[in-house]
Scaffold this active site. Structure first.
Site, mmCIF file in Angstrom:
data_model
loop_
_atom_site.group_PDB
_atom_site.id
_atom_site.type_symbol
_atom_site.label_atom_id
_atom_site.label_comp_id
_atom_site.label_asym_id
_atom_site.label_seq_id
_atom_site.Cartn_x
_atom_site.Cartn_y
_atom_site.Cartn_z
ATOM 1 N N ASP A 117 0.840 -1.197 0.000
ATOM 2 C CA ASP A 117 0.000 0.000 0.000
ATOM 3 C C ASP A 117 0.880 1.254 0.000
ATOM 4 O O ASP A 117 2.047 1.207 0.388
ATOM 5 C CB ASP A 117 -0.887 0.032 1.252
ATOM 6 C CG ASP A 117 -1.904 -1.104 1.238
ATOM 7 O OD1 ASP A 117 -2.213 -1.604 0.149
ATOM 8 O OD2 ASP A 117 -2.362 -1.466 2.336
HETATM 9 N N1 URA Z 1 -1.208 -5.847 3.972
HETATM 10 C C1 URA Z 1 -1.699 -4.597 3.968
HETATM 11 O O1 URA Z 1 -2.750 -4.333 4.536
HETATM 12 N N2 URA Z 1 -1.024 -3.647 3.302
HETATM 13 C C2 URA Z 1 0.146 -3.878 2.661
HETATM 14 O O2 URA Z 1 0.721 -2.962 2.097
HETATM 15 C C3 URA Z 1 0.641 -5.180 2.685
HETATM 16 C C4 URA Z 1 -0.045 -6.153 3.342
#
Ligand code: URA
Length: 257
Positions: free
Chosen positions: A117
């Site tokens: 993310d």
């Molecule tokens: N899980 C999440 O919620 N975000 C990420 O970036 C990676 C794994």
């Protein structure tokens, strides 16, 4: 053995001696290349290089011989990025936001292996080896990913247990192989190991139990870490690390056979 056979693996290194680079590009033997270099026919990024033993970075430097660009025929690049915040895991962004590609400037096109993310930091691999990327992101590969989640409140033992047993998400159950806090702390920092890569998986798991994540960092991917790589920086994988990733894929193929 033909000495040029080693070229794929050598090119995982950050730099190569110029005479070797020219040999891999099919220009001539190393000795001939030394002569070429001494004659002033070779330029690196537009500048004549006459020093024997000069090094080039195959991913970045532009090499010409008598004005003609030379390049090694084909090579796979394997890159480990320590992703910072406010940077998105995509090759291009129409809204002009910073992408991981803005941080990893190599001449060959590489792609992120899976995604993190925008606000998640930590280890992200990039490569142009489609087979390996596909293998590593395929659900059946069950690659181990370790996250460090900083929560807005301390987590209970019961909830750590629930993470390990599995929680029900809208797209199916999700389970942590491991979930732990450091004893003696305020229990706001949780280390979580998962073996799958659904979108926002970790945030959704914690959300399900009523916890908000303040900071999320991926601290491990298939046993690799960002040790020695500052946030926002990257390095090429070592040959042994590439072999390690490939061997994980091979093992998986055999266990599914
Ligand atoms: N899980 C999440 O919620 N975000 C990420 O970036 C990676 C794994």
């Amino acid at each position: 053995m033909d000495r040029l056979e080693t070229k794929d693996t050598e090119l995982h290194q950050e730099t190569l001696r110029l005479n070797r680079y020219l040999a891999l590009a099919g220009v001539g033997s190393r000795r001939k290349n030394d002569e070429l270099i001494l004659s002033g026919a070779v330029r690196v990024n537009g500048t004549i290089v006459k020093e024997l033993g000069s090094k080039v970075d195959p991913g970045r430097d532009r090499v010409t011989v008598n004005g003609k660009p030379v390049q090694v025929a084909h090579r796979f690049l394997y890159i480990l990025l320590n992703k910072p915040k406010d940077c998105i895991t995509t090759v291009r962004d129409e809204r002009g936001r910073t992408t991981v590609m803005d941080l990893v400037r190599v001449r060959d096109r590489v792609y992120p292996v899976g995604r993190l993310d925008r606000d998640t930091t930590g280890i992200l691999l990039l490569t142009n080896d489609g087979d390996l990327a596909h293998g590593l992101t395929h659900p059946s590969s069950e690659i181990e990913k370790m996250y460090r989640a900083r929560l807005e409140k301390g987590i209970t033992d019961d909830d750590l247990q629930r993470l390990r047993r599995g929680v029900r998400l809208s797209d199916g159950p999700a389970k942590a192989r491991e979930a732990a806090v450091i004893p003696g702390t305020r229990r706001k920092e949780v280390f979580l190991t998962v073996h799958e890569g659904r979108n926002h998986l970790v945030k959704r798991m914690f959300d399900k139990l009523g916890y908000t994540i303040r900071q999320l960092e991926r601290v491990g991917f298939a046993g690799l870490t960002t040790e020695g790589v500052a946030r926002g920086k990257w390095r090429f994988l070592r040959q042994s690390e590439v072999q390690h990733l490939k061997s994980l894929m091979d093992k998986k193929k055999h266990t599914h056979a």
